[in-house]
Design an enzyme around this catalytic site. Structure first.
Site, PDB file in Angstrom:
ATOM      1  N   ASN A 192       0.870  -1.169   0.000  1.00 28.62           N
ATOM      2  CA  ASN A 192       0.000   0.000   0.000  1.00 28.62           C
ATOM      3  C   ASN A 192       0.909   1.221   0.000  1.00 28.62           C
ATOM      4  O   ASN A 192       1.428   1.622   1.041  1.00 28.62           O
ATOM      5  CB  ASN A 192      -0.904  -0.024   1.238  1.00 28.62           C
ATOM      6  N   LYS A 206       3.141   0.785   3.305  1.00 29.88           N
ATOM      7  CA  LYS A 206       2.745  -0.252   4.256  1.00 29.88           C
ATOM      8  C   LYS A 206       2.801  -1.592   3.524  1.00 29.88           C
ATOM      9  O   LYS A 206       2.455  -1.664   2.341  1.00 29.88           O
ATOM     10  CB  LYS A 206       1.314  -0.006   4.762  1.00 29.88           C
ATOM     11  N   ARG A 261      -2.594  -2.186  -3.484  1.00 36.41           N
ATOM     12  CA  ARG A 261      -3.793  -1.387  -3.276  1.00 36.41           C
ATOM     13  C   ARG A 261      -3.720  -0.184  -4.212  1.00 36.41           C
ATOM     14  O   ARG A 261      -2.753   0.585  -4.184  1.00 36.41           O
ATOM     15  CB  ARG A 261      -3.882  -0.893  -1.833  1.00 36.41           C
ATOM     16  N   HIS A 288     -12.813   2.602  -0.055  1.00 35.75           N
ATOM     17  CA  HIS A 288     -12.778   1.585   1.014  1.00 35.75           C
ATOM     18  C   HIS A 288     -13.428   0.275   0.570  1.00 35.75           C
ATOM     19  O   HIS A 288     -13.916  -0.500   1.387  1.00 35.75           O
ATOM     20  CB  HIS A 288     -13.501   2.079   2.292  1.00 35.75           C
ATOM     21  N   ARG A 332     -11.929  15.537   6.971  1.00 34.44           N
ATOM     22  CA  ARG A 332     -12.753  15.863   5.802  1.00 34.44           C
ATOM     23  C   ARG A 332     -14.166  16.215   6.237  1.00 34.44           C
ATOM     24  O   ARG A 332     -14.729  15.612   7.146  1.00 34.44           O
ATOM     25  CB  ARG A 332     -12.796  14.679   4.828  1.00 34.44           C
ATOM     26  N   ASP A 347      -8.853  12.506  16.804  1.00 32.11           N
ATOM     27  CA  ASP A 347      -8.767  11.230  17.509  1.00 32.11           C
ATOM     28  C   ASP A 347     -10.016  11.077  18.369  1.00 32.11           C
ATOM     29  O   ASP A 347     -10.211  11.846  19.317  1.00 32.11           O
ATOM     30  CB  ASP A 347      -7.506  11.194  18.375  1.00 32.11           C
ATOM     31  N   GLY A 406     -14.999   2.507  14.414  1.00 31.79           N
ATOM     32  CA  GLY A 406     -16.124   1.575  14.428  1.00 31.79           C
ATOM     33  C   GLY A 406     -15.896   0.380  15.320  1.00 31.79           C
ATOM     34  O   GLY A 406     -16.820  -0.100  15.994  1.00 31.79           O
ATOM     35  N   GLU A 441      -8.242  -5.434   5.328  1.00 33.15           N
ATOM     36  CA  GLU A 441      -8.087  -5.076   3.921  1.00 33.15           C
ATOM     37  C   GLU A 441      -6.896  -5.782   3.282  1.00 33.15           C
ATOM     38  O   GLU A 441      -6.945  -6.138   2.091  1.00 33.15           O
ATOM     39  CB  GLU A 441      -7.958  -3.555   3.798  1.00 33.15           C
TER      40      GLU A 441
END
Length: 412
Positions: free
Chosen positions: A19, A26, A102, A191, A252, A293, A343, A395
């Site tokens: 990624n 990553k 990715r 996503h 955002r 955060d 989440g 992912e």
């Protein structure tokens, strides 16, 4: 768009997932024979004097770090290859089946993972205007990896692919059709690997086949998106042409009246680039209260901080609106599922997002919601008509699975 690969060596069961960001890489090396992770790592601050590579092999191996200047992505990936080789996992290993990349934006043309060739690279490059922050970095990672091992299959797995099943009435913006088509303006969604993985895992949690289940997926990280998944296919999602549309995010704004852009140009004298910077990097939670955060925001809420409370309320209000909207789109909902950093870890967010939706069959059990558990789990009471779940996303595994399946597909 599909490129047919040559069948992989059946003994090659490893996939390296890359990624590549603008200043980071990553990576994870997975063995698809048992889905084990052989190595995990991150190169960050590429191009700076303070570059850092952190590499963690599986098993008994200890985390290793190297610091110092890493001038570009080529140097970064060479350093990654050296770390893997030190563990006997080099890019020249016959057990490595492919590298899965990715790629954030695949437009509407890439409807499945794709083996990368020159034509695919050109198309990813043509999409740079609609993904200027992401696709250039993804391209750099791909080209560098190709140079390191030219004979190894390279596969692009696109964030947008899962959302290409959206019907035109969900994907189209209500603007002049010719203008939209000439400039590729439509809703693409992002996503996608997370939404695909989590919707399938939710069906498994419910003991059903994905084709039997309607799910609302809420991917809530620093970037956040919602999707309506009907029988395993995405029929709507909150992000649009770019990852800016939709939910309130860390930095955002999410949904906003488009006229705000014109207003800021006329009244505040802001350029298009300045407005872009405002909406993408200085808005959302950080714009509302100075923090992006959620843990810090919740701490401030509990201390009576009004700005933090308002930011939290705006964030969860938008979530609730999307749950209701996607309930209407789907008609029947079997589960609402939370995933990604916020989440999976913020019980107050989950509780607030569902509160007041009891007439829709939604409820959260406070004890189940508060329990700390790393696996997929239901947090709704037994009597709830619609399941509420927490399902950790993966992912990298999704990219590895799609990559491995493609390079091992029988020749047409």
């Amino acid at each position: 768009m599909t490129v047919q690969p040559s069948p992989a060596d059946p003994a090659a069961t490893r996939v390296l997932v890359l990624n590549s960001g603008s200043s980071s890489v990553k990576y994870q090396l997975l063995d698809m024979a048992d889905h084990s992770r052989l190595a995990v790592g991150l190169v960050e601050r590429i191009g700076e004097e303070t570059s850092r590579l952190a590499h963690t092999p599986s098993g008994e191996g200890e985390r290793r770090e190297r610091t110092g200047p890493i001038p570009d992505h080529e140097a970064a990936l060479k350093a990654v290859a050296e770390e893997l080789a030190a563990d006997g996992l080099g890019l020249d290993s016959p057990e490595l089946a492919a590298i899965g990349h990715r790629v954030v934006h695949g437009g509407k043309w890439f409807t499945e993972p794709t083996v990368i060739d020159d034509a695919v690279l050109k198309e990813i490059e043509r999409l740079v205007p609609v993904a200027p922050l992401h696709n250039p970095a993804n391209l750099t990672g791909i080209r560098t990896a190709q140079a390191l091992n030219p004979g190894l299959p390279q596969v692009a797995v696109f964030d947008t692919t899962f959302h290409t099943t959206m019907p035109e009435h969900a994907a189209r913006y209500a603007i002049d059709v010719r203008t939209a088509d000439d400039h590729r303006i439509r809703r693409y969604g992002f996503h996608g690997t997370s939404h695909a993985y989590v919707s399938r895992e939710t069906a498994k949690l419910l003991g059903k086949d994905p084709s039997e289940v309607n799910v609302i997926v809420l991917h809530l990280g620093n970037g956040a998106s919602a999707s309506a998944v009907e029988g395993g296919r995405c029929v709507d999602t909150s992000m649009g042409l770019t990852p800016l549309e939709g939910l309130v995010m860390g930095t955002r704004s999410g949904d906003i009246d488009p006229a705000v852009v014109f207003h800021l140009g006329r009244v505040a004298g802001m350029s298009a680039d300045e407005v872009d910077e405002l909406l993408n990097k200085k808005s959302g939670l950080v714009g509302l209260c100075g923090d992006n955060d959620m843990r810090e925001i919740r701490r401030r809420v509990e201390e009576g901080d009004e700005a933090a409370k308002l930011a939290f309320d705006i964030y969860t209000h938008r979530l609730k609106k999307y749950i209701g909207a996607y309930y209407a789109v789907l008609g029947r909902v079997d589960a609402v599922v939370f995933t990604a950093g916020v989440g999976e870890n913020s019980a107050p967010v989950r509780e607030a997002a569902v509160a007041g939706l009891e007439e829709l069959g939604l409820a959260v059990d406070s004890d189940r919601n508060a329990a700390r558990d790393g696996g997929p789990r239901l947090i709704s009471p037994d009597y709830a008509r619609v399941a509420v779940a927490v399902v950790p996303t993966d992912e990298e595994l999704e990219i590895a699975q799609q990559t491995y399946a493609l390079v091992n597909a029988p020749a047409a």
